[in-house]
Design a protein around this motif. Structure first.
Motif, short mmCIF file in Angstrom:
data_model
loop_
_atom_site.label_atom_id
_atom_site.label_comp_id
_atom_site.label_asym_id
_atom_site.label_seq_id
_atom_site.Cartn_x
_atom_site.Cartn_y
_atom_site.Cartn_z
N LEU A 1 0.83 -1.20 0.00
CA LEU A 1 0.00 0.00 0.00
C LEU A 1 0.87 1.25 0.00
O LEU A 1 0.61 2.20 -0.76
N ILE A 2 1.90 1.27 0.82
CA ILE A 2 2.80 2.43 0.88
C ILE A 2 3.47 2.64 -0.47
O ILE A 2 3.57 3.78 -0.97
N SER A 3 3.91 1.56 -1.11
CA SER A 3 4.54 1.66 -2.42
C SER A 3 3.57 2.23 -3.45
O SER A 3 3.95 3.08 -4.26
N ILE A 4 2.34 1.79 -3.43
CA ILE A 4 1.34 2.28 -4.38
C ILE A 4 1.07 3.76 -4.15
O ILE A 4 0.96 4.54 -5.09
N ILE A 5 0.98 4.16 -2.91
CA ILE A 5 0.72 5.57 -2.61
C ILE A 5 1.89 6.44 -3.08
O ILE A 5 1.69 7.50 -3.65
N LYS A 6 3.12 5.97 -2.88
CA LYS A 6 4.30 6.74 -3.30
C LYS A 6 4.46 6.78 -4.81
O LYS A 6 4.75 7.82 -5.38
N THR A 7 4.31 5.63 -5.47
CA THR A 7 4.62 5.54 -6.90
C THR A 7 3.40 5.72 -7.79
O THR A 7 3.56 5.93 -8.99
N LYS A 8 2.21 5.59 -7.24
CA LYS A 8 0.96 5.62 -7.99
C LYS A 8 0.85 4.46 -8.97
O LYS A 8 -0.01 4.45 -9.83
N ASN A 9 1.73 3.47 -8.86
CA ASN A 9 1.80 2.38 -9.83
C ASN A 9 1.08 1.14 -9.31
O ASN A 9 1.50 0.53 -8.33
N ILE B 1 -9.02 -4.54 5.01
CA ILE B 1 -9.09 -3.09 4.77
C ILE B 1 -7.96 -2.63 3.87
O ILE B 1 -8.18 -1.92 2.89
N ILE B 2 -6.73 -3.03 4.20
CA ILE B 2 -5.57 -2.63 3.39
C ILE B 2 -5.71 -3.17 1.97
O ILE B 2 -5.49 -2.45 0.99
N SER B 3 -6.09 -4.43 1.83
CA SER B 3 -6.23 -5.03 0.51
C SER B 3 -7.37 -4.40 -0.28
O SER B 3 -7.27 -4.26 -1.50
N ALA B 4 -8.44 -4.03 0.39
CA ALA B 4 -9.55 -3.37 -0.30
C ALA B 4 -9.11 -2.00 -0.83
O ALA B 4 -9.48 -1.62 -1.95
N ILE B 5 -8.31 -1.28 -0.06
CA ILE B 5 -7.78 0.01 -0.54
C ILE B 5 -6.91 -0.20 -1.77
O ILE B 5 -7.04 0.52 -2.77
N ILE B 6 -6.02 -1.20 -1.70
CA ILE B 6 -5.15 -1.50 -2.84
C ILE B 6 -6.01 -1.88 -4.05
O ILE B 6 -5.77 -1.41 -5.17
N PHE B 7 -7.02 -2.70 -3.84
CA PHE B 7 -7.89 -3.14 -4.94
C PHE B 7 -8.63 -1.95 -5.56
O PHE B 7 -8.74 -1.86 -6.79
N VAL B 8 -9.14 -1.05 -4.74
CA VAL B 8 -9.85 0.13 -5.26
C VAL B 8 -8.90 1.00 -6.08
O VAL B 8 -9.26 1.47 -7.17
N LEU B 9 -7.67 1.21 -5.58
CA LEU B 9 -6.70 2.00 -6.33
C LEU B 9 -6.35 1.31 -7.65
O LEU B 9 -6.21 1.97 -8.69
N LYS B 10 -6.21 -0.01 -7.62
CA LYS B 10 -5.93 -0.78 -8.83
C LYS B 10 -7.05 -0.60 -9.84
O LYS B 10 -6.81 -0.32 -11.03
N MET B 11 -8.29 -0.77 -9.42
CA MET B 11 -9.42 -0.66 -10.34
C MET B 11 -9.57 0.76 -10.88
O MET B 11 -9.88 0.95 -12.06
#
Length: 147
Positions: free
Chosen positions: A25-33, A89-99
């Motif tokens: 999650l931290i990586s996704i927030i930093k890189t947006k990737n 919760i963390i995985s749902a946030i990652i999934f929402v950002l992915k989608m």
């Protein structure tokens, strides 16, 4: 009888398992990737988290259990509820950002990787502008104080 010793081991394991999704999650927030996040894996993972979460609650609130002791039921169910609640919760946030990125890339008719890189560039430019503006504002305030 209080919380069972194996309940503490379960809680420690639950906490460790819960935080294993945090670096992603931290990586996704930093890189947006989110290009390397696989949708089917996260769907299966979220379903698994939900099943374990519900199972943990059922262990805690199962009044039909042979062992009617609440402390024993908590020892068995609480680690599952804690771990899967946090992981979910963390995985749902990652999934929402992915989608969000996946569908935005589809609308823009570009690869998700390209979209994520452009999103990161825009984010970096925005933060640089905010930084410059805040320094300008600070300079203006200092000049006003000098007068």
């Amino acid at each position: 009888m209080g919380f069972q010793w194996y309940g503490y081991i379960g809680l420690i394991g639950s906490i460790l398992i819960s935080i294993f999704t945090l670096p992603q999650l931290i990586s996704i927030i930093k890189t947006k990737n989110t290009a390397y996040i696989h949708i089917p894996m996260y769907i299966i993972f979220l379903i698994g988290c939900t099943c374990f979460f519900i199972g943990g609650f059922m262990m805690i609130f199962n009044t039909q259990a042979a062992d009617q002791n609440l402390a024993n039921r908590l020892s068995n169910g609480l680690p599952l509820v804690v771990a899967q609640g946090i992981c979910g919760i963390i995985s749902a946030i990652i999934f929402v950002l992915k989608m969000k990125n996946y569908f935005a890339a589809k609308r823009a008719n570009v690869s998700e990787l390209h979209y994520c890189h452009e999103l990161k560039k825009l984010s970096d430019e925005y933060h640089k502008k905010i930084h410059v503006l805040s320094h300008k504002q600070h300079s203006v305030e200092e000049k006003k104080e000098e007068k």
